[in-house]
Design an enzyme around this catalytic site. Sequence first.
Site, mmCIF file in Angstrom:
data_model
loop_
_atom_site.group_PDB
_atom_site.id
_atom_site.type_symbol
_atom_site.label_atom_id
_atom_site.label_comp_id
_atom_site.label_asym_id
_atom_site.label_seq_id
_atom_site.Cartn_x
_atom_site.Cartn_y
_atom_site.Cartn_z
ATOM 1 N N ASN A 9 33.223 37.959 40.605
ATOM 2 C CA ASN A 9 34.263 38.918 40.967
ATOM 3 C C ASN A 9 34.864 39.456 39.670
ATOM 4 O O ASN A 9 35.625 38.767 39.009
ATOM 5 C CB ASN A 9 35.325 38.206 41.826
ATOM 6 C CG ASN A 9 36.486 39.111 42.170
ATOM 7 O OD1 ASN A 9 36.446 40.309 41.919
ATOM 8 N ND2 ASN A 9 37.528 38.536 42.758
ATOM 9 N N LYS A 11 36.947 41.804 39.303
ATOM 10 C CA LYS A 11 38.321 42.295 39.477
ATOM 11 C C LYS A 11 38.487 43.662 38.787
ATOM 12 O O LYS A 11 37.591 44.491 38.857
ATOM 13 C CB LYS A 11 39.328 41.252 38.978
ATOM 14 C CG LYS A 11 39.071 39.891 39.639
ATOM 15 C CD LYS A 11 40.163 38.892 39.457
ATOM 16 C CE LYS A 11 39.761 37.603 40.157
ATOM 17 N NZ LYS A 11 40.804 36.594 40.140
ATOM 18 N N HIS A 96 40.437 38.915 49.814
ATOM 19 C CA HIS A 96 40.656 38.154 48.583
ATOM 20 C C HIS A 96 42.158 37.885 48.442
ATOM 21 O O HIS A 96 42.982 38.711 48.835
ATOM 22 C CB HIS A 96 40.126 38.944 47.379
ATOM 23 C CG HIS A 96 40.198 38.131 46.124
ATOM 24 N ND1 HIS A 96 41.350 38.056 45.373
ATOM 25 C CD2 HIS A 96 39.290 37.325 45.529
ATOM 26 C CE1 HIS A 96 41.127 37.237 44.346
ATOM 27 N NE2 HIS A 96 39.891 36.782 44.424
ATOM 28 N N GLU A 98 44.162 38.163 46.109
ATOM 29 C CA GLU A 98 44.947 39.223 45.447
ATOM 30 C C GLU A 98 45.176 40.399 46.396
ATOM 31 O O GLU A 98 46.215 41.066 46.338
ATOM 32 C CB GLU A 98 44.245 39.649 44.150
ATOM 33 C CG GLU A 98 44.451 38.584 43.079
ATOM 34 C CD GLU A 98 43.275 38.354 42.157
ATOM 35 O OE1 GLU A 98 42.430 39.251 42.014
ATOM 36 O OE2 GLU A 98 43.184 37.239 41.575
ATOM 37 N N GLU A 168 39.093 29.738 48.595
ATOM 38 C CA GLU A 168 39.749 29.889 47.292
ATOM 39 C C GLU A 168 41.229 29.538 47.417
ATOM 40 O O GLU A 168 42.030 30.390 47.820
ATOM 41 C CB GLU A 168 39.615 31.331 46.800
ATOM 42 C CG GLU A 168 38.188 31.781 46.590
ATOM 43 C CD GLU A 168 38.117 32.958 45.627
ATOM 44 O OE1 GLU A 168 37.395 32.843 44.641
ATOM 45 O OE2 GLU A 168 38.807 33.957 45.848
ATOM 46 N N GLY A 174 42.666 31.864 38.784
ATOM 47 C CA GLY A 174 43.118 32.401 37.508
ATOM 48 C C GLY A 174 44.141 31.532 36.806
ATOM 49 O O GLY A 174 44.787 31.967 35.855
ATOM 50 N N SER A 210 39.195 29.216 39.388
ATOM 51 C CA SER A 210 39.054 28.607 38.054
ATOM 52 C C SER A 210 37.746 27.830 37.874
ATOM 53 O O SER A 210 37.709 26.817 37.177
ATOM 54 C CB SER A 210 40.268 27.721 37.726
ATOM 55 O OG SER A 210 41.429 28.518 37.629
HETATM 56 P P1 PGA Z 1 39.037 32.860 38.826
HETATM 57 O O1 PGA Z 1 39.036 33.896 40.065
HETATM 58 O O2 PGA Z 1 37.635 32.301 38.742
HETATM 59 O O3 PGA Z 1 39.410 33.694 37.629
HETATM 60 O O4 PGA Z 1 40.037 31.812 39.150
HETATM 61 C C1 PGA Z 1 38.343 33.597 41.238
HETATM 62 C C2 PGA Z 1 38.561 34.695 42.248
HETATM 63 O O5 PGA Z 1 39.658 35.253 42.280
HETATM 64 O O6 PGA Z 1 37.664 35.037 43.034
#
Ligand code: PGA
Length: 249
Positions: A9, A11, A96, A98, A168, A174, A210
């Site tokens: 991803n 982003k 997601h 976010e 997740e 993150g 993460s």
């Molecule tokens: P991250 O993001 O690996 O940076 O924690 C995962 C995601 O948001 O899909």
Amino acid sequence: MRELRFAANWKMHIGPDEARAYLRAFRARYDRREDRDVWFFPPAVSLEAAAQAVRERLDLSVGAQDIYWEPKGAFTGAISAPLAAQAGAKATLIGHSERRHVFGESDEDTRKKTVAALAYRLAPVLCVGETLAEREAGHTVAVVKRQLTAALGSLDAARLAQITIAYEPVWAIGTGRNATPRDAASVHCEIRSWLTTRGAARARVLYGGSVSLKNIAELLAEPELDGVLVGGASLDPEGWAELVQIGGA
Ligand code: PGA
């Protein structure tokens, strides 16, 4: 054979030129392996460049990070499932964290997006997961099941089998703080039982939050995990090419 899925991803990173360069570097370091596929979720502006860059590799696919449920019309700033498909998307993320927590997407929105994705043959990757407060209150399983039921509850077994779920935990995204492999596996078991009672035991369940070169091996040592959805650690093509070769038989 256990089949693994590695989803990147990106982003709000990696424009079209950067996507071409990234995928050139990635392809040079990663040859097809029978037991896994790799999916990339670039920002919408880079979808077409990324799709073109992987078109000769059947094990590599590109998807949208989000779609709107209407197929066309006056919806400034949104992209629909048919537009994403036209740009080369084969899949789309839905819900997601976010999208849910920064942009206020609701459970009902995730249902409409899932139906739209399936109608235009985009493979949905439904993201579910609890916040830290929900986890600490002991509501993890209830939250995840509510999200599953809201988005997927009306689908029959055949359509459900086409869905990939990404568990997740919001507090792990993150933050550098990943769920322990055991914590992840126990929620994966709950998701699997939810799918099994609806006749879709074989749908893929990925873990995200993460994930990095440091923890990928121990995460994938849990047989409940069918792969991973990765943000930060997918942004560098060399590191990602290394990460996607870990785990499996
Ligand atoms: P991250 O993001 O690996 O940076 O924690 C995962 C995601 O948001 O899909």
